[in-house]
Motif scaffolding. Structure first.
Motif, PDB file in Angstrom:
ATOM      1  N   CYS A   9       1.220  -0.946  -0.444  1.00  0.00           N
ATOM      2  CA  CYS A   9      -0.039  -0.203  -0.100  1.00  0.00           C
ATOM      3  C   CYS A   9       0.910   1.188   0.687  1.00  0.00           C
ATOM      4  O   CYS A   9       0.489   2.509   0.524  1.00  0.00           O
ATOM      5  CB  CYS A   9      -0.954   0.117   1.225  1.00  0.00           C
ATOM      6  N   SER A  10       2.122   0.855  -0.590  1.00  0.00           N
ATOM      7  CA  SER A  10       2.772   2.608  -0.208  1.00  0.00           C
ATOM      8  C   SER A  10       2.674   3.260  -0.295  1.00  0.00           C
ATOM      9  O   SER A  10       2.465   4.274  -0.515  1.00  0.00           O
ATOM     10  CB  SER A  10       4.320   1.915  -1.572  1.00  0.00           C
ATOM     11  N   ASP A  11       2.193   3.733  -1.799  1.00  0.00           N
ATOM     12  CA  ASP A  11       1.999   4.953  -2.852  1.00  0.00           C
ATOM     13  C   ASP A  11       0.411   5.398  -2.222  1.00  0.00           C
ATOM     14  O   ASP A  11       0.755   6.707  -1.663  1.00  0.00           O
ATOM     15  CB  ASP A  11       0.894   3.918  -4.352  1.00  0.00           C
ATOM     16  N   HIS A  12      -0.871   4.966  -0.937  1.00  0.00           N
ATOM     17  CA  HIS A  12      -0.904   5.686  -0.795  1.00  0.00           C
ATOM     18  C   HIS A  12      -0.473   6.770   0.697  1.00  0.00           C
ATOM     19  O   HIS A  12      -1.139   7.321   1.610  1.00  0.00           O
ATOM     20  CB  HIS A  12      -2.345   4.084   0.346  1.00  0.00           C
ATOM     21  N   LYS A  24       8.050  10.081   5.503  1.00  0.00           N
ATOM     22  CA  LYS A  24       9.866   9.406   5.057  1.00  0.00           C
ATOM     23  C   LYS A  24      10.446   8.563   4.806  1.00  0.00           C
ATOM     24  O   LYS A  24      11.136   8.261   4.260  1.00  0.00           O
ATOM     25  CB  LYS A  24      10.275  10.552   6.680  1.00  0.00           C
ATOM     26  N   LEU A  25       9.532   7.492   5.667  1.00  0.00           N
ATOM     27  CA  LEU A  25      10.584   6.166   6.430  1.00  0.00           C
ATOM     28  C   LEU A  25      10.840   5.532   4.506  1.00  0.00           C
ATOM     29  O   LEU A  25      11.608   5.205   3.332  1.00  0.00           O
ATOM     30  CB  LEU A  25       9.947   5.117   5.529  1.00  0.00           C
ATOM     31  N   LEU A  26       9.358   6.705   3.096  1.00  0.00           N
ATOM     32  CA  LEU A  26       8.899   5.849   1.534  1.00  0.00           C
ATOM     33  C   LEU A  26      10.294   6.593   0.590  1.00  0.00           C
ATOM     34  O   LEU A  26      10.788   6.479  -0.786  1.00  0.00           O
ATOM     35  CB  LEU A  26       7.560   5.869   1.557  1.00  0.00           C
ATOM     36  N   GLU A  27      10.532   7.031   0.719  1.00  0.00           N
ATOM     37  CA  GLU A  27      11.360   8.403   0.676  1.00  0.00           C
ATOM     38  C   GLU A  27      12.516   7.779   0.850  1.00  0.00           C
ATOM     39  O   GLU A  27      14.119   7.756  -0.320  1.00  0.00           O
ATOM     40  CB  GLU A  27      12.113   9.372   1.415  1.00  0.00           C
ATOM     41  N   GLN A  28      13.295   6.180   1.681  1.00  0.00           N
ATOM     42  CA  GLN A  28      14.796   5.684   1.746  1.00  0.00           C
ATOM     43  C   GLN A  28      14.043   4.647   0.412  1.00  0.00           C
ATOM     44  O   GLN A  28      13.119   4.020  -0.048  1.00  0.00           O
ATOM     45  CB  GLN A  28      14.835   5.051   2.544  1.00  0.00           C
ATOM     46  N   THR A  85      12.096   0.803   0.426  1.00  0.00           N
ATOM     47  CA  THR A  85      11.103   0.411   1.217  1.00  0.00           C
ATOM     48  C   THR A  85      10.195   0.545   0.835  1.00  0.00           C
ATOM     49  O   THR A  85       9.282   0.813  -0.197  1.00  0.00           O
ATOM     50  CB  THR A  85      11.588   1.828   2.693  1.00  0.00           C
ATOM     51  N   GLU A  86       8.985   0.428   1.348  1.00  0.00           N
ATOM     52  CA  GLU A  86       7.480   0.041   1.606  1.00  0.00           C
ATOM     53  C   GLU A  86       6.673  -0.315   2.731  1.00  0.00           C
ATOM     54  O   GLU A  86       6.857  -0.316   3.174  1.00  0.00           O
ATOM     55  CB  GLU A  86       6.980  -1.179   0.809  1.00  0.00           C
ATOM     56  N   ILE A  87       5.247  -0.091   1.859  1.00  0.00           N
ATOM     57  CA  ILE A  87       4.103   0.270   3.569  1.00  0.00           C
ATOM     58  C   ILE A  87       3.615  -0.919   2.637  1.00  0.00           C
ATOM     59  O   ILE A  87       3.130  -1.355   2.061  1.00  0.00           O
ATOM     60  CB  ILE A  87       3.084   0.842   3.976  1.00  0.00           C
ATOM     61  N   ARG A  88       3.059  -2.039   3.885  1.00  0.00           N
ATOM     62  CA  ARG A  88       2.607  -3.583   3.319  1.00  0.00           C
ATOM     63  C   ARG A  88       1.293  -3.356   4.313  1.00  0.00           C
ATOM     64  O   ARG A  88       1.538  -3.212   5.725  1.00  0.00           O
ATOM     65  CB  ARG A  88       2.915  -4.686   3.600  1.00  0.00           C
ATOM     66  N   PHE A 100      -3.737  -3.391   9.537  1.00  0.00           N
ATOM     67  CA  PHE A 100      -2.547  -3.228   9.854  1.00  0.00           C
ATOM     68  C   PHE A 100      -1.027  -2.928   9.036  1.00  0.00           C
ATOM     69  O   PHE A 100      -1.816  -3.033   8.030  1.00  0.00           O
ATOM     70  CB  PHE A 100      -2.510  -4.244  11.058  1.00  0.00           C
ATOM     71  N   PHE A 101      -0.677  -1.754   8.906  1.00  0.00           N
ATOM     72  CA  PHE A 101       0.385  -1.056   8.597  1.00  0.00           C
ATOM     73  C   PHE A 101       1.337  -1.255   9.138  1.00  0.00           C
ATOM     74  O   PHE A 101       1.635  -1.072  10.564  1.00  0.00           O
ATOM     75  CB  PHE A 101       0.201   0.164   8.361  1.00  0.00           C
ATOM     76  N   LEU A 102       2.228  -1.736   8.324  1.00  0.00           N
ATOM     77  CA  LEU A 102       4.270  -2.458   8.410  1.00  0.00           C
ATOM     78  C   LEU A 102       5.346  -1.665   7.456  1.00  0.00           C
ATOM     79  O   LEU A 102       4.413  -1.265   6.305  1.00  0.00           O
ATOM     80  CB  LEU A 102       4.775  -3.789   8.749  1.00  0.00           C
ATOM     81  N   GLY A 103       6.202  -1.034   7.833  1.00  0.00           N
ATOM     82  CA  GLY A 103       6.767   0.107   6.894  1.00  0.00           C
ATOM     83  C   GLY A 103       8.320  -0.540   6.977  1.00  0.00           C
ATOM     84  O   GLY A 103       8.518  -1.443   8.293  1.00  0.00           O
ATOM     85  N   GLY A 104       9.046  -0.574   6.248  1.00  0.00           N
ATOM     86  CA  GLY A 104      10.643  -0.473   5.815  1.00  0.00           C
ATOM     87  C   GLY A 104      11.217  -1.450   4.828  1.00  0.00           C
ATOM     88  O   GLY A 104       9.947  -1.224   4.035  1.00  0.00           O
ATOM     89  N   LYS A 105      12.316  -1.688   5.279  1.00  0.00           N
ATOM     90  CA  LYS A 105      13.004  -2.460   4.380  1.00  0.00           C
ATOM     91  C   LYS A 105      12.136  -4.191   5.186  1.00  0.00           C
ATOM     92  O   LYS A 105      11.929  -4.219   5.476  1.00  0.00           O
ATOM     93  CB  LYS A 105      14.418  -3.350   4.570  1.00  0.00           C
TER      94      LYS A 105
END
Length: 591
Positions: free
Chosen positions: A302-305, A316-320, A323-326, A397-402
């Protein structure tokens, strides 16, 4: 009459009333009913109630009998009163009046009781395993294991395979785990190894012109123990075939395992359709390469959202890079109480928490609630809901990072959500082939390329694939998962020396080193090696699933404990000075 028994303790029925019989077994339970003594006599096959009153010529001897004494009795079969019939056992219509008794082996005070369902510490159970194995559940587990192995053998023979035995003492071979080394007396300073698997030998059997091989093979690995893994040795259904492609292996092993699960699954549904899921998709959807497909939840990117959104942590996490958000959909999980509980789960797993959104009915329409919803606004929240196919009463629920940093926790969260919301169908065996494993990985710090998975797999695309980006090279390697456990692992083998040398060269292993480590197999491949492939199915895990237990030690006759110790036989033990001297060894004391 036979010296010990005319019948087993599971054979006598109403048809035997009036017969004189002889039974032998263990005293399962003694009951004193005011001058009437009843004994449940047990052997491997079942239980028979035997009894005596003061008219029995051996009543005084029977009074001395205690639990787990091994005895032989002679007596007359009597019909039980209709009101006393026990329909739960095969011998429930009768009892045996004891005329004679012989104590074959009395028993000291018991460290654990065989009768009943008392729980004992695992250390006690393993130290006195011979008593633990007398318990009904353990007898059933070991019988199940034996029957499963016999069924596997029959099914493999029916498919045209023959069983061949490979060596137990061999050379050390780096196959992903630590070897058990065996010092050589005849060659001081040199060591054999117990095989981690018959991998090289079964490939050599194919080179030798045997078209189909299988073996119920013992494997030895010095590993750290887990609930689903033995720390020392295990057994697998090992097979190899010549002139095959990946699908041929699937088509061979599926009916064997499907048949075993149908035969011993006690009526649970066994999936007929075994989907093939790429390794990358399995990681994305399930957070693991051994997914439990009984749980319908599929995670999504769901990174684009969240790019450029009001939720600064994710934005900010997605600027690296990388990385992505799931999102983990949670149908019916739309309450703050459940969301807070899952947040605590994430914190217990070492994460700061999990973001969440849940959807509720506010009378005039649906509303998205939770901290994330407030930060990213209704438009983005609605887009997430539509992507995930959720509605009122649901959550995400959402988790982010590498991904590699959070996938494991995400996979666990998916399992917990599925279980807590009763989404997981526990009355089912669900299988999936995991395919397209990457052969290489890159160390983030050093940049070094090394093998991520089996180095002996044939690269998809052959030599041409190895000329490009190593991180994009996929292997003809596959695993089979069932209900969250890896049951099978295998590959189409790299049988061409030039491709093998190139594959190892990319990972930094020169030709000389490959020949030194795998000389027997590499040399054989120079003499007309056929294309071949196979797999190995873990028998212990298969029986564990069929026995409906999460601990592999429940289906192994004499397992080690979690410290790789055999408490019953006191292994490992210290060698004598003479043994060390004969082997030319000296033990250096550990500080």
């Amino acid at each position: 009459m036979h010296v010990y028994r005319s019948h087993t303790c599971n054979e006598l029925t109403a048809a035997n009333v009036g017969d004189t019989v002889r039974l032998s077994g263990w005293v399962h339970r003694v009951r004193d009913h005011g001058g009437l003594l009843f004994i449940d006599l047990r052997d491997h096959y079942g239980v028979t109630q035997v009894m005596a009153d003061p008219d029995s010529p051996v009543f005084a001897e029977i009074e001395k009998v205690r639990s787990e004494w091994c005895i032989r009795i002679d007596g007359n079969v009597k019909a039980r009163d209709e009101s006393l019939i026990n329909p739960k056992i095969a011998t429930g219509e009768i009892e045996v009046f004891i005329r004679d008794i012989e104590v074959l082996g009395d028993a000291a005070e018991l460290p654990l009781m065989v009768f009943g369902d008392q729980e004992y510490p695992e250390e006690t159970r393993l130290r006195y395993r011979y008593l633990d194995l007398r318990r009904e559940a353990m007898q059933a587990n070991m019988t199940l294991r034996s029957d499963v192995v016999a069924s596997m053998r029959r099914r493999m023979w029916d498919k045209g395979f023959r069983e061949y035995q490979t060596p137990i003492i061999t050379a050390s071979s780096p196959e992903g785990a630590r070897d058990f080394l065996v010092p050589s007396r005849l060659h001081p300073g040199k060591f054999y190894a117990l095989p981690q698997a018959p991998q090289q030998f079964k490939q050599l059997i194919m080179v030798s012109g045997f078209d189909k091989y299988f073996q119920i093979a013992p494997c030895f690995r010095d590993e750290d123990p887990r609930a689903d893994r033995s720390p020392t040795d295990f057994y697998q259904l090992d097979l190899e075939m010549s002139f095959v492609e990946q699908q041929d292996v699937f088509d061979t092993i599926q009916p064997v395992l499907q048949g075993v699960f149908e035969e011993f699954g006690e009526g649970k549904k066994v999936d007929q359709d075994w989907p093939q899921i790429s390794y990358r998709d399995a990681a994305l959807w399930y957070g693991t390469d051994k997914p439990d497909l009984r749980n319908p939840i599929k995670m999504q990117d769901c990174s684009d959202h969240f790019r450029g959104s009001g939720f600064a942590i994710f934005a900010k996490l997605l600027e690296q890079d990388g990385t992505e958000i799931r999102a983990i959909p949670a149908p019916t999980g739309g309450s703050r109480k459940f969301c807070d509980r899952m947040n605590k789960f994430a914190q217990a797993e070492g994460l700061p928490g999990m973001g969440y959104i849940f959807w509720r009915d506010q009378g005039e329409g649906m509303e998205a609630a939770g901290p994330l919803a407030k930060n990213i606004g209704p438009e983005r929240t609605e887009a997430i809901r539509q992507q995930l196919g959720l509605g009122v009463g649901d959550a995400a629920f959402f988790l982010g990072g590498k991904p590699k940093a959070f996938e494991k926790v995400a996979g666990k969260a998916r399992d917990v959500i599925g279980a807590e919301l009763n989404l997981t169908d526990t009355d089912r065996f669900a299988f999936a082939w995991i395919v397209d494993f990457p052969i290489y990985e890159q160390d983030e710090e050093s940049g070094k390329i090394d093998f991520e998975h089996n180095p002996f797999s044939m690269p998809q695309g052959g030599m041409a694939a190895l000329e490009g980006d190593p991180l994009k090279v996929l292997g003809y390697q596959y695993d089979l998962s069932c209900n969250g456990y890896e049951l099978v692992s295998g590959a189409i083998r790299n049988h061409k020396p030039e491709i093998m040398f190139k594959a190892f060269e990319i990972a930094g292993y020169g030709k000389d080193e490959v020949e030194k480590r795998f000389g027997g197999m590499v040399n054989a491949f120079q003499y007309g090696a056929p294309p071949h492939g196979g797999c190995a199915a873990g028998i212990d895990r298969i029986v564990m699933l069929l026995a409906d237990t999460a601990n592999i030690r429940e289906v192994i006759m004499f397992p080690m404990n979690q410290r790789a110790e055999d408490l019953m036989m006191s292994a490992p033990s210290e060698p004598t000075s003479d043994q060390l001297m004969e082997l030319g060894l000296r033990v250096i004391p550990q500080e």
